[in-house]
Scaffold this active site. Structure first.
Site, short mmCIF file in Angstrom:
data_model
loop_
_atom_site.label_atom_id
_atom_site.label_comp_id
_atom_site.label_asym_id
_atom_site.label_seq_id
_atom_site.Cartn_x
_atom_site.Cartn_y
_atom_site.Cartn_z
N GLU A 350 37.95 -35.00 -55.04
CA GLU A 350 36.75 -34.09 -54.10
C GLU A 350 36.42 -32.73 -54.61
O GLU A 350 36.31 -31.74 -53.79
CB GLU A 350 37.07 -34.31 -52.58
CG GLU A 350 37.29 -35.79 -52.26
CD GLU A 350 37.82 -36.15 -50.69
OE1 GLU A 350 38.01 -35.03 -50.10
OE2 GLU A 350 37.93 -37.28 -50.23
N GLU A 452 37.78 -46.37 -53.58
CA GLU A 452 38.37 -46.40 -52.32
C GLU A 452 37.15 -47.08 -51.17
O GLU A 452 37.13 -46.67 -50.01
CB GLU A 452 38.58 -44.95 -51.63
CG GLU A 452 39.42 -44.02 -52.40
CD GLU A 452 39.66 -42.56 -52.00
OE1 GLU A 452 39.37 -42.41 -50.76
OE2 GLU A 452 40.22 -41.59 -52.75
#
Length: 578
Positions: A350, A452
């Site tokens: 991220e 994910e």
């Protein structure tokens, strides 16, 4: 060519649907093909509009300002530069002041959008937006530059049919917005599905021709051939955690389905080094051993996490020099320990939304992490891993071009062997935007995974999950899929596949249905050889076991294992002698 059948019992409904699909098969061949091309480069001239502009009028601006008008309070003019004609919005006071075209959108259509954009100064985010009667739909964004043209590629669906107004938005009102080669192409649901089938046939399957010969090397007609897929080559899996180590029901359910996994928390820094200098890899070691024993590949997740909320408790108080040493030790420790045992590393997690390490160690902190990881484990793909790039067209922070620019920045500073990790935490999937975002990132030519995948809870959760998985599996640029569905007795992160007794939930049923369609070790086909002893089929890439029964013989003979691999050539040819 012999007739193929599925060995499992076929219901009357399934048979009827198969016949219907056969009748309609010609439709897919005649449907408008999807254009997967995209650009992440800023070019001297824009490309021609995709689909000749689709339903956009005067898409190349060759007829002046015809069909175009002002949106907001901008001033609009038609310009020509080096023979290229385009439209310009200037004297802008508000972010939405730009150009506009009125169109009509249908809720039963899927729209793919593209345009080429330039700004008069600097590097400025520009968004394409459709104003509807009851709100706004974001179709895509790009970081536009001066002196060259950048491509927005996006898409949208709408909740209701009605009039709409396309316009472009930039928060920097001091710049002019230049636009050219605009396209908006609608597709029906049937056409969209046909794109899946076309892509799967080209990228996930291969035509196979099997020749059966007798002991005298003569073709054997009317021999029955059965093919059982043992393993699907396309990586498809789910996250897991240490709960699986002591739960045999969980183990049986998981290992019978998946070929790849990611550990939910067991490799993360806050787990392996909860206090400084005291490392504990026992849970990760045990999970890795379990995966290896069952032939399941592992993605390494994650080395560093840029979100300040998820640092080990002792990290935020470190000085810059102390943090630098701690980061270097972390990278060295985990990569050396698992070198050659994982298929990819999420090195900085991220990294577009957050900047914990950059704020402490400088703007090159991420690139340095990738350089170090590459030095330690040079043969393993090093991923960026980020959310909202394909999930949310409104998030400019992680737009496809922002992601691409981050990749280029890391590469320019010495980071190599990169891969694209798309977390894919969906609420309501916008399939045209999802596809176009993958198209854009695909232009980088790097390995790309959905890492994910999950969908928020709600009555349509299973349906949305199926849509996302089908879209990803069919896309020619996607190399693997991992769902974020690790089971815990207290519940999963956002989406479970089973209940606590490992009976499928509707989401689990979706997974099993798709595994059956894609092979997943469950594809069982049979047919008879033609007079020249041959039989042809289109098979998913993977490992198969072939059994041949001679005409009139009571015994069957397992002849050999076959590997159906990708190829750019004619049908793969196998010769079997019985």
């Amino acid at each position: 060519m012999g007739f193929w059948r599925c060995d499992s019992a076929m219901s009357g409904l399934a048979y009827a649907l198969m016949i219907l699909a056969t009748i309609l098969s010609g439709f897919g061949a005649n449907a408008l093909k999807y254009d997967y091309t995209a650009s992440v480069e800023c070019l001297p001239f824009p490309h021609k509009p995709q689909y000749n502009g689709g339903i956009i009028k005067n898409a190349e601006l060759n007829r002046g300002l015809r069909a175009w008008s002002t949106f907001g309070n901008a001033k609009v003019e038609h310009r020509v530069s080096n023979g290229n004609k385009f439209i310009v919005a200037h004297s802008r006071n508000d972010s939405h002041d730009s150009i506009s075209q009125k169109i009509y959108l249908n809720k039963d259509k899927l729209y793919t959008f593209s345009a080429w954009v330039q700004v008069s100064d600097g590097k400025i985010p520009v968004q394409a937006i459709f104003k509807m009667t009851r709100g706004f739909k974001h179709a895509g964004a790009v970081i536009a530059e001066s002196n060259c043209w950048s491509m927005i590629k996006g898409g949208l669906t709408v909740d209701e049919s009605g009039p709409a107004e396309l316009y472009f938005e930039s928060k920097n009102t001091s710049v002019e917005i230049w636009v050219d080669s605009i396209s908006l192409q609608p597709f029906t649901t049937e056409e969209w599905r046909s794109h899946h089938q076309q892509s799967i046939e080209e990228k996930r399957k291969r035509k196979v021709r099997i020749h059966v010969m007798d002991k005298q090397d003569k073709p054997l007609a009317n021999a029955t051939i059965s093919i059982v897929q043992k393993k699907l080559s396309f990586p498809f899996g789910s996250a897991t955690n240490k709960n699986i180590l002591t739960n045999s029901a969980y183990q049986n359910w998981f290992t019978s389905r998946f070929t790849v996994t990611t550990f939910e928390d067991e490799m993360k820094w806050y787990t392996t080094e909860p206090s400084q200098g005291h490392e504990d890899y026992s849970a990760a070691d045990a999970l890795l051993k379990f995966a290896q024993q069952h032939g399941i590949s592992v993605r390494g997740h994650n080395v560093l996490w840029d979100d300040p909320r998820y640092q080990p408790s002792w990290v935020p108080s470190l000085s810059a020099s102390q943090l630098s040493k701690a980061v270097a030790n972390r990278i060295m420790s985990i990569l050396k320990r698992y070198k050659g045992q994982v298929i990819g590393w999420d090195v900085v997690n991220e990294n577009l939304h957050f900047s914990f390490f950059e704020s402490k160690l400088g703007s090159q902190a991420s690139a340095n992490a990738y350089k170090t990881a590459k030095f330690i484990d040079p043969s393993t793909t090093l991923f960026l891993n980020e959310y909202n790039t394909i999930e949310d067209s409104r998030d400019r922070t992680t737009s496809p071009t922002a992601y691409a620019n981050k990749v280029k920045s890391i590469q320019s500073l010495g980071g190599r062997n990169l891969g694209i990790g798309l977390e894919s935490h969906f609420n309501v999937p916008d399939l045209p935007y999802m596809r176009s975002a993958i198209d854009t990132l695909g232009a980088l030519g790097l390995p790309m995974w959905l890492t994910e995948v999950d969908v928020q809870s709600g009555p349509n959760q299973a349906m949305y999950l199926e849509q996302v998985l089908r879209e990803a599996h069919a896309h020619p640029k996607i190399n693997g899929i991992v769902m974020w569905t690790a089971w815990k007795p207290e519940g999963c992160y956002r989406m479970c596949l089973t209940d606590n007794n490992f009976r499928n939930l509707p989401t689990g049923d979706v997974v099993d249905k798709l595994l059956k369609e894609w092979g997943g070790g469950r594809q069982e086909l049979s047919g008879m050889t033609s007079p020249d002893g041959t039989l042809e089929a289109s098979l998913f890439h993977g490992d198969y076991q072939v059994t041949v029964a001679q005409p009139g013989a009571n015994n069957s003979y397992v002849v050999q294992s076959l590997e159906v691999a990708p190829a750019e050539t004619s049908p793969h040819r196998f010769i079997l002698r019985v």
